[in-house]
Design a protein around this motif. Sequence first.
Motif, PDB file in Angstrom:
ATOM      1  N   TRP A  57       2.793  18.715  -7.768  1.00 35.42           N
ATOM      2  CA  TRP A  57       1.872  17.629  -7.436  1.00 35.42           C
ATOM      3  C   TRP A  57       1.304  17.925  -6.065  1.00 35.42           C
ATOM      4  O   TRP A  57       2.007  17.877  -5.067  1.00 35.42           O
ATOM      5  CB  TRP A  57       2.604  16.293  -7.422  1.00 35.42           C
ATOM      6  N   LEU A  58       0.031  18.260  -5.999  1.00 34.13           N
ATOM      7  CA  LEU A  58      -0.619  18.610  -4.740  1.00 34.13           C
ATOM      8  C   LEU A  58      -1.659  17.562  -4.410  1.00 34.13           C
ATOM      9  O   LEU A  58      -2.514  17.248  -5.239  1.00 34.13           O
ATOM     10  CB  LEU A  58      -1.276  19.986  -4.866  1.00 34.13           C
ATOM     11  N   GLN A  59      -1.580  17.002  -3.236  1.00 33.14           N
ATOM     12  CA  GLN A  59      -2.531  15.978  -2.805  1.00 33.14           C
ATOM     13  C   GLN A  59      -3.378  16.536  -1.668  1.00 33.14           C
ATOM     14  O   GLN A  59      -2.835  16.917  -0.623  1.00 33.14           O
ATOM     15  CB  GLN A  59      -1.803  14.714  -2.300  1.00 33.14           C
ATOM     16  N   LEU A  60      -4.676  16.597  -1.870  1.00 34.36           N
ATOM     17  CA  LEU A  60      -5.612  17.012  -0.833  1.00 34.36           C
ATOM     18  C   LEU A  60      -6.558  15.851  -0.560  1.00 34.36           C
ATOM     19  O   LEU A  60      -7.023  15.200  -1.481  1.00 34.36           O
ATOM     20  CB  LEU A  60      -6.426  18.230  -1.292  1.00 34.36           C
ATOM     21  N   ALA A  61      -6.826  15.611   0.690  1.00 41.26           N
ATOM     22  CA  ALA A  61      -7.727  14.515   1.023  1.00 41.26           C
ATOM     23  C   ALA A  61      -8.497  14.868   2.290  1.00 41.26           C
ATOM     24  O   ALA A  61      -8.110  15.743   3.043  1.00 41.26           O
ATOM     25  CB  ALA A  61      -6.943  13.223   1.225  1.00 41.26           C
ATOM     26  N   HIS A 105       0.843  -1.206   0.000  1.00 44.60           N
ATOM     27  CA  HIS A 105       0.000   0.000   0.000  1.00 44.60           C
ATOM     28  C   HIS A 105       0.872   1.247   0.000  1.00 44.60           C
ATOM     29  O   HIS A 105       0.626   2.193  -0.753  1.00 44.60           O
ATOM     30  CB  HIS A 105      -0.925   0.019   1.214  1.00 44.60           C
ATOM     31  N   HIS A 106       1.876   1.244   0.842  1.00 38.64           N
ATOM     32  CA  HIS A 106       2.768   2.406   0.918  1.00 38.64           C
ATOM     33  C   HIS A 106       3.616   2.531  -0.348  1.00 38.64           C
ATOM     34  O   HIS A 106       3.827   3.626  -0.865  1.00 38.64           O
ATOM     35  CB  HIS A 106       3.679   2.287   2.144  1.00 38.64           C
ATOM     36  N   LYS A 107       4.082   1.420  -0.864  1.00 36.12           N
ATOM     37  CA  LYS A 107       4.917   1.451  -2.068  1.00 36.12           C
ATOM     38  C   LYS A 107       4.126   1.908  -3.288  1.00 36.12           C
ATOM     39  O   LYS A 107       4.643   2.621  -4.145  1.00 36.12           O
ATOM     40  CB  LYS A 107       5.530   0.076  -2.322  1.00 36.12           C
ATOM     41  N   ARG A 108       2.872   1.494  -3.386  1.00 37.46           N
ATOM     42  CA  ARG A 108       2.049   1.858  -4.546  1.00 37.46           C
ATOM     43  C   ARG A 108       1.549   3.294  -4.466  1.00 37.46           C
ATOM     44  O   ARG A 108       1.520   4.006  -5.465  1.00 37.46           O
ATOM     45  CB  ARG A 108       0.842   0.924  -4.642  1.00 37.46           C
ATOM     46  N   ALA A 109       1.105   3.702  -3.300  1.00 36.54           N
ATOM     47  CA  ALA A 109       0.522   5.042  -3.134  1.00 36.54           C
ATOM     48  C   ALA A 109       1.637   6.050  -2.875  1.00 36.54           C
ATOM     49  O   ALA A 109       1.740   6.626  -1.794  1.00 36.54           O
ATOM     50  CB  ALA A 109      -0.494   5.028  -2.003  1.00 36.54           C
ATOM     51  N   GLU A 110       2.454   6.301  -3.871  1.00 40.23           N
ATOM     52  CA  GLU A 110       3.607   7.174  -3.717  1.00 40.23           C
ATOM     53  C   GLU A 110       3.211   8.623  -3.444  1.00 40.23           C
ATOM     54  O   GLU A 110       3.982   9.385  -2.893  1.00 40.23           O
ATOM     55  CB  GLU A 110       4.478   7.103  -4.965  1.00 40.23           C
ATOM     56  N   PHE A 111       2.032   8.999  -3.808  1.00 39.67           N
ATOM     57  CA  PHE A 111       1.557  10.362  -3.636  1.00 39.67           C
ATOM     58  C   PHE A 111       1.068  10.628  -2.224  1.00 39.67           C
ATOM     59  O   PHE A 111       0.840  11.774  -1.850  1.00 39.67           O
ATOM     60  CB  PHE A 111       0.393  10.632  -4.601  1.00 39.67           C
ATOM     61  N   ALA A 112       0.884   9.595  -1.397  1.00 35.17           N
ATOM     62  CA  ALA A 112       0.165   9.746  -0.131  1.00 35.17           C
ATOM     63  C   ALA A 112       1.039  10.094   1.066  1.00 35.17           C
ATOM     64  O   ALA A 112       0.514  10.372   2.129  1.00 35.17           O
ATOM     65  CB  ALA A 112      -0.614   8.468   0.167  1.00 35.17           C
ATOM     66  N   ASP A 113       2.350  10.094   0.938  1.00 37.52           N
ATOM     67  CA  ASP A 113       3.162  10.363   2.119  1.00 37.52           C
ATOM     68  C   ASP A 113       3.519  11.840   2.288  1.00 37.52           C
ATOM     69  O   ASP A 113       3.960  12.245   3.346  1.00 37.52           O
ATOM     70  CB  ASP A 113       4.418   9.490   2.140  1.00 37.52           C
ATOM     71  N   HIS A 114       3.331  12.659   1.255  1.00 41.36           N
ATOM     72  CA  HIS A 114       3.545  14.102   1.362  1.00 41.36           C
ATOM     73  C   HIS A 114       2.409  14.814   0.639  1.00 41.36           C
ATOM     74  O   HIS A 114       1.843  14.293  -0.317  1.00 41.36           O
ATOM     75  CB  HIS A 114       4.880  14.519   0.745  1.00 41.36           C
ATOM     76  N   ASN A 115       2.094  16.024   1.092  1.00 41.99           N
ATOM     77  CA  ASN A 115       1.029  16.797   0.457  1.00 41.99           C
ATOM     78  C   ASN A 115       1.482  17.491  -0.818  1.00 41.99           C
ATOM     79  O   ASN A 115       0.674  17.827  -1.670  1.00 41.99           O
ATOM     80  CB  ASN A 115       0.486  17.853   1.416  1.00 41.99           C
ATOM     81  N   LEU A 116       2.772  17.732  -0.941  1.00 45.48           N
ATOM     82  CA  LEU A 116       3.269  18.504  -2.070  1.00 45.48           C
ATOM     83  C   LEU A 116       4.586  17.924  -2.577  1.00 45.48           C
ATOM     84  O   LEU A 116       5.490  17.641  -1.793  1.00 45.48           O
ATOM     85  CB  LEU A 116       3.496  19.962  -1.643  1.00 45.48           C
ATOM     86  N   TYR A 117       4.649  17.735  -3.866  1.00 48.66           N
ATOM     87  CA  TYR A 117       5.887  17.352  -4.547  1.00 48.66           C
ATOM     88  C   TYR A 117       6.097  18.325  -5.691  1.00 48.66           C
ATOM     89  O   TYR A 117       5.137  18.776  -6.319  1.00 48.66           O
ATOM     90  CB  TYR A 117       5.794  15.945  -5.147  1.00 48.66           C
ATOM     91  N   VAL A 118       7.340  18.638  -5.994  1.00 47.15           N
ATOM     92  CA  VAL A 118       7.686  19.442  -7.163  1.00 47.15           C
ATOM     93  C   VAL A 118       8.716  18.644  -7.949  1.00 47.15           C
ATOM     94  O   VAL A 118       9.744  18.239  -7.408  1.00 47.15           O
ATOM     95  CB  VAL A 118       8.274  20.811  -6.774  1.00 47.15           C
ATOM     96  N   THR A 119       8.406  18.391  -9.213  1.00 50.14           N
ATOM     97  CA  THR A 119       9.327  17.635 -10.063  1.00 50.14           C
ATOM     98  C   THR A 119       9.557  18.386 -11.358  1.00 50.14           C
ATOM     99  O   THR A 119       8.747  19.223 -11.768  1.00 50.14           O
ATOM    100  CB  THR A 119       8.769  16.226 -10.391  1.00 50.14           C
ATOM    101  N   LYS A 120      10.665  18.066 -11.993  1.00 53.36           N
ATOM    102  CA  LYS A 120      10.955  18.601 -13.312  1.00 53.36           C
ATOM    103  C   LYS A 120      10.007  17.934 -14.312  1.00 53.36           C
ATOM    104  O   LYS A 120       9.731  16.740 -14.211  1.00 53.36           O
ATOM    105  CB  LYS A 120      12.404  18.273 -13.663  1.00 53.36           C
ATOM    106  N   TYR A 121       9.473  18.710 -15.245  1.00 55.21           N
ATOM    107  CA  TYR A 121       8.528  18.169 -16.223  1.00 55.21           C
ATOM    108  C   TYR A 121       9.202  17.148 -17.120  1.00 55.21           C
ATOM    109  O   TYR A 121      10.307  17.365 -17.623  1.00 55.21           O
ATOM    110  CB  TYR A 121       7.937  19.296 -17.076  1.00 55.21           C
ATOM    111  N   ARG A 122       8.515  16.026 -17.317  1.00 55.50           N
ATOM    112  CA  ARG A 122       8.935  15.008 -18.293  1.00 55.50           C
ATOM    113  C   ARG A 122       7.682  14.461 -18.965  1.00 55.50           C
ATOM    114  O   ARG A 122       6.672  14.240 -18.304  1.00 55.50           O
ATOM    115  CB  ARG A 122       9.656  13.855 -17.606  1.00 55.50           C
ATOM    116  N   ASP A 123       7.773  14.222 -20.255  1.00 55.17           N
ATOM    117  CA  ASP A 123       6.654  13.608 -20.969  1.00 55.17           C
ATOM    118  C   ASP A 123       6.362  12.238 -20.376  1.00 55.17           C
ATOM    119  O   ASP A 123       7.279  11.492 -20.030  1.00 55.17           O
ATOM    120  CB  ASP A 123       6.978  13.445 -22.465  1.00 55.17           C
ATOM    121  N   GLY A 124       5.093  11.913 -20.280  1.00 56.10           N
ATOM    122  CA  GLY A 124       4.697  10.589 -19.816  1.00 56.10           C
ATOM    123  C   GLY A 124       4.493  10.481 -18.319  1.00 56.10           C
ATOM    124  O   GLY A 124       3.909   9.510 -17.853  1.00 56.10           O
ATOM    125  N   GLU A 125       4.961  11.458 -17.555  1.00 56.55           N
ATOM    126  CA  GLU A 125       4.739  11.429 -16.106  1.00 56.55           C
ATOM    127  C   GLU A 125       3.439  12.174 -15.821  1.00 56.55           C
ATOM    128  O   GLU A 125       3.435  13.360 -15.525  1.00 56.55           O
ATOM    129  CB  GLU A 125       5.933  12.044 -15.380  1.00 56.55           C
TER     130      GLU A 125
END
Length: 142
Positions: free
Chosen positions: A64-68, A9-29
């Motif tokens: 990447w902003l996660q609100l729940a 669950h933790h490995k799959r839900a990579e978005f759930a451990d932080h509310n905000l991520y900033v990444t460099k843009y890449r096609d396909g992500e």
Amino acid sequence: MLAHVDSYHHKRAEFADHNLYVTKYRDGELYAGGKYTNQSRGGTGVRAWADRKESVVDEDIVVWLQLALQHVTRVENLSIMPCEVIKMQLKPINFFDRNPALDVPPSKQEFNRSTLVAEQHQQPAVEGRVEEDGEVCCSSEL
């Protein structure tokens, strides 16, 4: 996130451990959990992309902003759930090094200027009364 760090669950839900991520843009992500979240073993989502530790200075970025919310059930909710509202606002602070409106030239529209009208030139006040039938009558100057 309540799931143990070693769980799928933790490995799959990579978005759930932080509310905000900033990444460099890449096609396909495109998806924070990776393309096939429920079928993955982890490592294909936003956590893995952020772990690349690429510099985002002067680059196109993705925020990447996660609100729940957690719906705590109440007796009053039976049989419907009331509306839950989540708001997010992005507001720049010190985006400019100076106020960009300071160099706007003054208006030269003579017809659009406010002017002070002297009291002797003001219109006299008018009093009226509305009758029962809705007609205005008995106008008189004060």
